[in-house]
Write a protein that holds these residues in place. Sequence first.
Motif, PDB file in Angstrom:
ATOM      1  N   UNK A   7      -3.511   7.773   4.768  1.00 24.59           N
ATOM      2  CA  UNK A   7      -2.368   6.873   4.898  1.00 24.59           C
ATOM      3  C   UNK A   7      -2.680   5.608   4.102  1.00 24.59           C
ATOM      4  N   UNK A   8      -1.741   5.229   3.252  1.00 26.63           N
ATOM      5  CA  UNK A   8      -1.887   4.029   2.447  1.00 26.63           C
ATOM      6  C   UNK A   8      -0.730   3.098   2.785  1.00 26.63           C
ATOM      7  N   UNK A  13       7.312  -4.584   0.725  1.00 24.40           N
ATOM      8  CA  UNK A  13       8.278  -4.396  -0.343  1.00 24.40           C
ATOM      9  C   UNK A  13       7.750  -3.691  -1.585  1.00 24.40           C
ATOM     10  N   UNK A  14       6.492  -3.262  -1.584  1.00 26.72           N
ATOM     11  CA  UNK A  14       5.882  -2.655  -2.774  1.00 26.72           C
ATOM     12  C   UNK A  14       5.671  -1.148  -2.669  1.00 26.72           C
ATOM     13  N   UNK A  15       6.182  -0.508  -1.599  1.00 30.06           N
ATOM     14  CA  UNK A  15       5.915   0.923  -1.408  1.00 30.06           C
ATOM     15  C   UNK A  15       6.415   1.774  -2.574  1.00 30.06           C
ATOM     16  N   UNK A  16       7.611   1.565  -3.040  1.00 26.20           N
ATOM     17  CA  UNK A  16       8.159   2.394  -4.131  1.00 26.20           C
ATOM     18  C   UNK A  16       7.341   2.221  -5.404  1.00 26.20           C
ATOM     19  N   UNK A  43       7.723   3.632   8.913  1.00 33.02           N
ATOM     20  CA  UNK A  43       7.050   2.423   8.429  1.00 33.02           C
ATOM     21  C   UNK A  43       7.472   2.196   6.985  1.00 33.02           C
ATOM     22  N   UNK A  44       8.235   1.139   6.707  1.00 32.85           N
ATOM     23  CA  UNK A  44       8.779   0.933   5.367  1.00 32.85           C
ATOM     24  C   UNK A  44       7.738   0.617   4.299  1.00 32.85           C
ATOM     25  N   UNK A  45       6.487   0.407   4.698  1.00 29.78           N
ATOM     26  CA  UNK A  45       5.441   0.096   3.729  1.00 29.78           C
ATOM     27  C   UNK A  45       4.392   1.200   3.596  1.00 29.78           C
ATOM     28  N   UNK A  46       4.485   2.257   4.412  1.00 33.35           N
ATOM     29  CA  UNK A  46       3.435   3.273   4.448  1.00 33.35           C
ATOM     30  C   UNK A  46       3.753   4.506   3.619  1.00 33.35           C
ATOM     31  N   UNK A  47       2.688   5.066   3.040  1.00 36.05           N
ATOM     32  CA  UNK A  47       2.728   6.328   2.307  1.00 36.05           C
ATOM     33  C   UNK A  47       1.672   7.251   2.894  1.00 36.05           C
ATOM     34  N   UNK A  78      -1.328  -3.736  -5.134  1.00 39.70           N
ATOM     35  CA  UNK A  78      -0.168  -3.463  -4.286  1.00 39.70           C
ATOM     36  C   UNK A  78      -0.561  -2.915  -2.915  1.00 39.70           C
ATOM     37  N   UNK A  79      -1.847  -2.643  -2.702  1.00 36.68           N
ATOM     38  CA  UNK A  79      -2.311  -1.997  -1.472  1.00 36.68           C
ATOM     39  C   UNK A  79      -2.719  -3.032  -0.428  1.00 36.68           C
ATOM     40  N   UNK A  80      -2.143  -2.900   0.764  1.00 31.68           N
ATOM     41  CA  UNK A  80      -2.507  -3.762   1.891  1.00 31.68           C
ATOM     42  C   UNK A  80      -3.585  -3.108   2.746  1.00 31.68           C
TER      43      UNK A  80
END
Length: 97
Positions: A7-8, A13-16, A43-47, A78-80
């Motif tokens: 999981x990343x 706002x940078x997921x895409x 989760x709008x930020x998770x991949x 871009x990774x949190x």
Amino acid sequence: MYGLIGKMTAKAGERAALAAILLEGLADMPGCLSYVVAEDPADPDALWITEAWESQDAHRASLSLPSVQAAIAKGRPLIAGMESIAETKPIGGHGLG
């Protein structure tokens, strides 16, 4: 075979943009049987990244490929956060032979 599920989390706002970077360097990764990048609907930020490789050595070798190194350098800002959820041993499935 060797598999990974991770999981990343992208910065807000940078997921895409992060997903696009992860997907652009996939053309030539010897030993890669499957590499799937998926958005987490909760989760709008998770991949989620799910990988299947011929071997753990093939995965390890991929990390030194110029295209992978470029994607890491481009995506890192871009990774949190990153979580390695599981190493797996795929035994078969669609596309794995």
